[in-house]
Design an enzyme around this catalytic site. Sequence first.
Site, PDB file in Angstrom:
ATOM      1  N   HIS A  82     -33.964 -76.247  16.955  1.00 55.99           N
ATOM      2  CA  HIS A  82     -34.919 -77.144  18.158  1.00 55.99           C
ATOM      3  C   HIS A  82     -34.769 -75.851  18.936  1.00 55.99           C
ATOM      4  CE1 HIS A  82     -36.205 -79.816  21.266  1.00 55.99           C
ATOM      5  NE2 HIS A  82     -35.349 -78.350  22.001  1.00 55.99           N
ATOM      6  N   ASP A 161     -33.895 -90.643  28.540  1.00 55.59           N
ATOM      7  CA  ASP A 161     -34.515 -89.234  28.803  1.00 55.59           C
ATOM      8  C   ASP A 161     -36.205 -88.937  28.580  1.00 55.59           C
ATOM      9  OD1 ASP A 161     -34.276 -86.117  28.351  1.00 55.59           O
ATOM     10  OD2 ASP A 161     -35.896 -86.691  26.958  1.00 55.59           O
ATOM     11  N   ARG A 168     -38.880 -85.975  36.194  1.00 51.51           N
ATOM     12  CA  ARG A 168     -38.951 -84.186  36.216  1.00 51.51           C
ATOM     13  C   ARG A 168     -39.735 -83.661  36.542  1.00 51.51           C
ATOM     14  NH1 ARG A 168     -34.834 -82.876  31.827  1.00 51.51           N
ATOM     15  NH2 ARG A 168     -35.044 -80.915  32.730  1.00 51.51           N
ATOM     16  N   SER A 183     -30.289 -82.947  28.209  1.00 52.74           N
ATOM     17  CA  SER A 183     -32.027 -83.950  27.372  1.00 52.74           C
ATOM     18  C   SER A 183     -32.091 -83.654  26.141  1.00 52.74           C
ATOM     19  CB  SER A 183     -33.039 -83.265  28.532  1.00 52.74           C
ATOM     20  OG  SER A 183     -34.012 -83.606  27.427  1.00 52.74           O
ATOM     21  N   LYS A 187     -30.863 -86.449  22.348  1.00 53.77           N
ATOM     22  CA  LYS A 187     -31.755 -86.520  21.661  1.00 53.77           C
ATOM     23  C   LYS A 187     -31.691 -85.396  19.956  1.00 53.77           C
ATOM     24  CE  LYS A 187     -35.199 -84.495  23.999  1.00 53.77           C
ATOM     25  NZ  LYS A 187     -35.661 -84.113  25.180  1.00 53.77           N
TER      26      LYS A 187
HETATM   27  N1  URA Z   1     -36.965 -79.593  26.150  1.00 59.50           N
HETATM   28  C1  URA Z   1     -36.419 -81.325  26.451  1.00 59.50           C
HETATM   29  O1  URA Z   1     -36.313 -81.841  25.747  1.00 59.50           O
HETATM   30  N2  URA Z   1     -35.849 -81.383  27.979  1.00 59.50           N
HETATM   31  C2  URA Z   1     -35.593 -80.435  28.707  1.00 59.50           C
HETATM   32  O2  URA Z   1     -34.881 -80.640  29.597  1.00 59.50           O
HETATM   33  C3  URA Z   1     -36.429 -79.091  28.136  1.00 59.50           C
HETATM   34  C4  URA Z   1     -37.018 -78.971  27.568  1.00 59.50           C
END
Ligand code: URA
Length: 409
Positions: A82, A161, A168, A183, A187
């Site tokens: 990621h 999320d 957010r 967050s 995932k």
């Molecule tokens: N990417 C995400 O998935 N979440 C965040 O809070 C920031 C970047």
Amino acid sequence: MNVIEILDKKRLKQELSYDEIKYIFNGFLNGEVEDYQMSSLLMAIVLNGMTDEETFALTDVFINSGDILDLSSIQGIKVDKHSTGGIGDKTTLIVAPIVASLGVKICKMSGRGLGYTGGTIDKLESIPGFQVSLSDEEIIKQVNQIGIAITSQTKNLVPLDKKVYALRDVTATVESIPLIASSIMSKKIASGADKILIDIKVGSGALIKTEEDARHLSKLMIAIGRKYNREVRTLITDMNTPLGKAVGNSLEIVEAVSILKGNGQGSYLFDVCVELASNLVSMALGNSLAEARRMVINNINNGAAYRKFLEFVKWQKGNLAALPLSKKTVIIRSDRNGIIKKIDAAKMGILTFELGGQCAKQGDTIDYSVGVIIHKKIGDEVKVGHALCTIYLGDKNTYSNPLDAFEIV
Ligand code: URA
């Protein structure tokens, strides 16, 4: 339990319990806690922070808000990578086929771009016919057969999320280390991989602006991984300058292909991709980083990584030969003599956004054929009239002056 009491507690910098975090966040997911109450909590978190225990609790509540992908029917170690995001970041398109060509299974759920940062799914969708939505069964079959699948997030993975992130995004509460850590890690853990590599981007074109914040985020993500028995490694890489020469969906596919064919050796993009791929390979195979690096470079040089990319695109029904590239181009030339001191990543991202290459909100139409190719790098000497970049234009002709992205001294 009472929402106002929880908000008050966070305002007063007191630690929230697991049950309080679960109560208020799950209440938000099911509509019992209002947007304005959650906004207030998020801002208090941005300003007052969260303890590690609170961050672990929030991650757990996120993970359990939806489905968890069961990859146990894929044989062997499954890895995932990621990136916290940036301009011109096409590393997934390069790294995933490299590691798959070495027999390391990679199953990756990627996101779309938002605002001026690009997303891997948009880049893949610029390949006509490419299917980004695969069922769990299709993902498992594909990874078992060819070792690689990259898909968009399934609908019910960490729905909390999704809802919190949307809020957010419009309440200036994205930039918080514990919120970012929970967050992203929720995932990654719900996506089922055994070993996870996080590329933390730092700089003007990234969410994280300082090395200190990057190191804090790194520690937190590794600690979260440990809680779920997942090995997490992090790399901290630069995002002051766009990554590579291309910014824009189709143009980035072309650049990814070029790197996979072994071009660009010695460039920062090439080196970052080799580092990411080597870390994934050494995590999966348990060998040294030096040995993994040798294997990675070998599979770029012998064409195996590029062949794996072609196999992956074919499996997901993409037609690379039909990639849309704008034929309307403008070359931007230097108006002075000097040395290139800075190529501003954020400004290049905004420019591509203005050209129509990114969406402002989910569901907007994207012009995949537009973008920028940067011809110079930091430290290059330029003279008046030298080409700095080429703009690939679509229908939108109002955009910022590309020269503003270059600082020449
Ligand atoms: N990417 C995400 O998935 N979440 C965040 O809070 C920031 C970047």
